[in-house]
Design a protein around this motif. Structure first.
Motif, PDB file in Angstrom:
ATOM      1  N   GLN A   1    -104.946  71.589  45.194  1.00  0.00           N
ATOM      2  CA  GLN A   1    -103.635  70.968  45.021  1.00  0.00           C
ATOM      3  C   GLN A   1    -102.575  71.595  45.918  1.00  0.00           C
ATOM      4  OE1 GLN A   1    -103.075  68.098  43.320  1.00  0.00           O
ATOM      5  NE2 GLN A   1    -105.286  68.258  43.409  1.00  0.00           N
ATOM      6  N   ASN A   2    -102.749  72.875  46.261  1.00  0.00           N
ATOM      7  CA  ASN A   2    -101.813  73.571  47.146  1.00  0.00           C
ATOM      8  C   ASN A   2    -100.362  73.323  46.705  1.00  0.00           C
ATOM      9  OD1 ASN A   2    -100.909  75.122  49.291  1.00  0.00           O
ATOM     10  ND2 ASN A   2    -101.039  73.449  50.753  1.00  0.00           N
ATOM     11  N   ASN A   3    -100.119  73.563  45.416  1.00  0.00           N
ATOM     12  CA  ASN A   3     -98.814  73.228  44.829  1.00  0.00           C
ATOM     13  C   ASN A   3     -98.011  74.483  44.488  1.00  0.00           C
ATOM     14  OD1 ASN A   3     -99.961  74.261  42.486  1.00  0.00           O
ATOM     15  ND2 ASN A   3    -100.482  72.246  41.672  1.00  0.00           N
ATOM     16  N   ASP A   4     -96.917  74.301  43.758  1.00  0.00           N
ATOM     17  CA  ASP A   4     -96.039  75.418  43.403  1.00  0.00           C
ATOM     18  C   ASP A   4     -96.762  76.502  42.607  1.00  0.00           C
ATOM     19  OD1 ASP A   4     -93.807  74.443  44.706  1.00  0.00           O
ATOM     20  OD2 ASP A   4     -92.965  73.496  42.928  1.00  0.00           O
ATOM     21  N   ASN A   5     -97.714  76.119  41.768  1.00  0.00           N
ATOM     22  CA  ASN A   5     -98.467  77.130  41.005  1.00  0.00           C
ATOM     23  C   ASN A   5     -99.171  78.100  41.944  1.00  0.00           C
ATOM     24  OD1 ASN A   5     -97.697  76.026  38.557  1.00  0.00           O
ATOM     25  ND2 ASN A   5     -99.509  74.731  38.410  1.00  0.00           N
ATOM     26  N   LEU A   6     -99.805  77.562  42.973  1.00  0.00           N
ATOM     27  CA  LEU A   6    -100.468  78.410  43.960  1.00  0.00           C
ATOM     28  C   LEU A   6     -99.453  79.273  44.692  1.00  0.00           C
ATOM     29  CD1 LEU A   6    -103.018  79.222  45.585  1.00  0.00           C
ATOM     30  CD2 LEU A   6    -102.466  77.342  47.128  1.00  0.00           C
ATOM     31  N   HIS A   7     -98.348  78.672  45.115  1.00  0.00           N
ATOM     32  CA  HIS A   7     -97.352  79.396  45.910  1.00  0.00           C
ATOM     33  C   HIS A   7     -96.590  80.444  45.104  1.00  0.00           C
ATOM     34  CE1 HIS A   7     -98.288  76.778  49.197  1.00  0.00           C
ATOM     35  NE2 HIS A   7     -98.073  75.728  48.430  1.00  0.00           N
ATOM     36  N   GLN A   8     -96.594  80.334  43.797  1.00  0.00           N
ATOM     37  CA  GLN A   8     -95.999  81.380  42.970  1.00  0.00           C
ATOM     38  C   GLN A   8     -96.917  82.595  42.872  1.00  0.00           C
ATOM     39  OE1 GLN A   8     -94.509  79.977  39.203  1.00  0.00           O
ATOM     40  NE2 GLN A   8     -93.368  78.321  40.164  1.00  0.00           N
ATOM     41  N   LEU A   9     -98.208  82.387  43.069  1.00  0.00           N
ATOM     42  CA  LEU A   9     -99.195  83.466  42.973  1.00  0.00           C
ATOM     43  C   LEU A   9     -99.540  84.102  44.313  1.00  0.00           C
ATOM     44  CD1 LEU A   9    -101.744  81.813  40.529  1.00  0.00           C
ATOM     45  CD2 LEU A   9    -100.137  83.651  39.996  1.00  0.00           C
ATOM     46  N   MET A  10     -99.527  83.294  45.374  1.00  0.00           N
ATOM     47  CA  MET A  10    -100.053  83.743  46.662  1.00  0.00           C
ATOM     48  C   MET A  10     -99.260  83.172  47.821  1.00  0.00           C
ATOM     49  SD  MET A  10    -104.053  83.033  45.951  1.00  0.00           S
ATOM     50  CE  MET A  10    -104.362  82.718  44.216  1.00  0.00           C
ATOM     51  N   ILE A  11     -99.411  83.835  48.961  1.00  0.00           N
ATOM     52  CA  ILE A  11     -98.815  83.377  50.213  1.00  0.00           C
ATOM     53  C   ILE A  11     -99.952  83.172  51.203  1.00  0.00           C
ATOM     54  CG2 ILE A  11     -97.265  83.959  52.115  1.00  0.00           C
ATOM     55  CD1 ILE A  11     -95.911  85.968  50.136  1.00  0.00           C
ATOM     56  N   LYS A  12    -100.018  81.996  51.794  1.00  0.00           N
ATOM     57  CA  LYS A  12    -101.072  81.753  52.777  1.00  0.00           C
ATOM     58  C   LYS A  12    -100.818  82.584  54.021  1.00  0.00           C
ATOM     59  CE  LYS A  12    -103.688  78.299  55.246  1.00  0.00           C
ATOM     60  NZ  LYS A  12    -103.891  76.880  55.522  1.00  0.00           N
ATOM     61  N   ILE A  13    -101.875  83.265  54.456  1.00  0.00           N
ATOM     62  CA  ILE A  13    -101.794  84.074  55.670  1.00  0.00           C
ATOM     63  C   ILE A  13    -102.303  83.272  56.863  1.00  0.00           C
ATOM     64  CG2 ILE A  13    -102.678  86.133  56.838  1.00  0.00           C
ATOM     65  CD1 ILE A  13    -102.778  87.499  54.079  1.00  0.00           C
ATOM     66  N   THR A  14    -103.515  82.701  56.735  1.00  0.00           N
ATOM     67  CA  THR A  14    -104.102  81.974  57.861  1.00  0.00           C
ATOM     68  C   THR A  14    -105.373  81.249  57.435  1.00  0.00           C
ATOM     69  OG1 THR A  14    -104.680  82.195  60.212  1.00  0.00           O
ATOM     70  CG2 THR A  14    -105.575  83.860  58.717  1.00  0.00           C
ATOM     71  N   ASP A  15    -105.841  80.374  58.308  1.00  0.00           N
ATOM     72  CA  ASP A  15    -107.160  79.758  58.166  1.00  0.00           C
ATOM     73  C   ASP A  15    -108.157  80.585  58.953  1.00  0.00           C
ATOM     74  OD1 ASP A  15    -106.428  77.400  56.668  1.00  0.00           O
ATOM     75  OD2 ASP A  15    -105.548  76.610  58.503  1.00  0.00           O
ATOM     76  N   LEU A  16    -109.333  80.764  58.386  1.00  0.00           N
ATOM     77  CA  LEU A  16    -110.429  81.433  59.090  1.00  0.00           C
ATOM     78  C   LEU A  16    -111.527  80.389  59.333  1.00  0.00           C
ATOM     79  CD1 LEU A  16    -110.352  84.836  57.212  1.00  0.00           C
ATOM     80  CD2 LEU A  16    -109.479  84.325  59.482  1.00  0.00           C
ATOM     81  N   ASP A  17    -112.722  80.825  59.675  1.00  0.00           N
ATOM     82  CA  ASP A  17    -113.782  79.890  60.054  1.00  0.00           C
ATOM     83  C   ASP A  17    -114.088  78.859  58.976  1.00  0.00           C
ATOM     84  OD1 ASP A  17    -114.003  81.047  62.542  1.00  0.00           O
ATOM     85  OD2 ASP A  17    -115.679  82.336  61.986  1.00  0.00           O
ATOM     86  N   VAL A  18    -114.287  79.312  57.731  1.00  0.00           N
ATOM     87  CA  VAL A  18    -114.646  78.385  56.644  1.00  0.00           C
ATOM     88  C   VAL A  18    -113.818  78.633  55.393  1.00  0.00           C
ATOM     89  CG1 VAL A  18    -117.004  77.968  57.472  1.00  0.00           C
ATOM     90  CG2 VAL A  18    -116.570  79.853  55.860  1.00  0.00           C
ATOM     91  N   SER A  19    -112.699  79.297  55.564  1.00  0.00           N
ATOM     92  CA  SER A  19    -111.904  79.665  54.394  1.00  0.00           C
ATOM     93  C   SER A  19    -110.429  79.802  54.762  1.00  0.00           C
ATOM     94  CB  SER A  19    -112.423  80.986  53.808  1.00  0.00           C
ATOM     95  OG  SER A  19    -112.324  82.014  54.778  1.00  0.00           O
ATOM     96  N   GLN A  20    -109.630  79.952  53.721  1.00  0.00           N
ATOM     97  CA  GLN A  20    -108.203  80.218  53.867  1.00  0.00           C
ATOM     98  C   GLN A  20    -107.912  81.578  53.253  1.00  0.00           C
ATOM     99  OE1 GLN A  20    -105.509  76.847  52.802  1.00  0.00           O
ATOM    100  NE2 GLN A  20    -107.423  75.974  52.024  1.00  0.00           N
ATOM    101  N   LEU A  21    -107.108  82.368  53.934  1.00  0.00           N
ATOM    102  CA  LEU A  21    -106.754  83.700  53.466  1.00  0.00           C
ATOM    103  C   LEU A  21    -105.344  83.681  52.881  1.00  0.00           C
ATOM    104  CD1 LEU A  21    -107.398  86.718  53.213  1.00  0.00           C
ATOM    105  CD2 LEU A  21    -106.471  86.997  55.535  1.00  0.00           C
ATOM    106  N   PHE A  22    -105.241  84.234  51.673  1.00  0.00           N
ATOM    107  CA  PHE A  22    -103.957  84.333  50.976  1.00  0.00           C
ATOM    108  C   PHE A  22    -103.673  85.779  50.624  1.00  0.00           C
ATOM    109  CE2 PHE A  22    -105.447  80.074  50.089  1.00  0.00           C
ATOM    110  CZ  PHE A  22    -104.299  79.290  50.128  1.00  0.00           C
ATOM    111  N   LEU A  23    -102.404  86.163  50.657  1.00  0.00           N
ATOM    112  CA  LEU A  23    -101.950  87.442  50.126  1.00  0.00           C
ATOM    113  C   LEU A  23    -101.544  87.214  48.684  1.00  0.00           C
ATOM    114  CD1 LEU A  23    -101.172  90.441  50.806  1.00  0.00           C
ATOM    115  CD2 LEU A  23     -98.828  89.580  51.030  1.00  0.00           C
TER     116      LEU A  23
END
Length: 141
Positions: free
Chosen positions: A12-34
């Motif tokens: 969903q990549n919604n506010d719930n996610l953004h309250q918990l984590m910050i996207k850092i970048t896309d990698l080969d087959v995944s997304q990295l979050f802080l």
């Protein structure tokens, strides 16, 4: 029973996610979050790009690529923060989306020698501090 992608925090990549984590970048087959909660300085979450899979569902190529992303992030965190140890955890009882917690632990830091906790000390940073942590990680990816 697997939860549908329509109910998935990561899909969903919604506010719930953004309250918990910050996207850092896309990698080969995944997304990295802080993870915003930083009791373990540099803690990240690596989210596989496809919903509803278990590690054993991945074919050899997919699994190798995901493990490569995990190793790449672990190496970047190690270089950026010099932790005493890095813990890796794939916990997902209620969220059917493959992801790996990558948790640096420090000998004199919180919880060293025990299993990491989700949000133990409620340590949150300023936006400037988050950016500094993300910059350190990105510099080594």
């Amino acid at each position: 029973m697997s939860s549908p992608a329509s109910a998935c925090l990561y899909c969903q990549n919604n506010d719930n996610l953004h309250q918990l984590m910050i996207k850092i970048t896309d990698l080969d087959v995944s997304q990295l979050f802080l993870f915003k909660e930083q009791s373990y300085s540099g803690r990240c979450n690596l989210v596989y790009n496809q919903h509803g899979l278990e590690l054993f569902d991945l074919n050899e190529e997919q699994r190798s690529a995901y493990m490569g992303d995990i190793a790449k992030v672990g190496n970047a965190i190690n270089k950026a923060f010099a932790p005493s140890k890095i813990n890796y955890g794939a916990y997902s009882d209620t969220l059917s989306h493959l992801h790996m917690h990558i948790v640096p632990k420090y000998k004199d830091g919180y919880g060293f020698g025990s299993v990491f906790e989700m949000n133990p000390q409620k340590i949150y940073l300023s936006d400037i501090e988050y950016e500094a942590v993300i910059s350190k990680i990105k510099a080594h990816l």
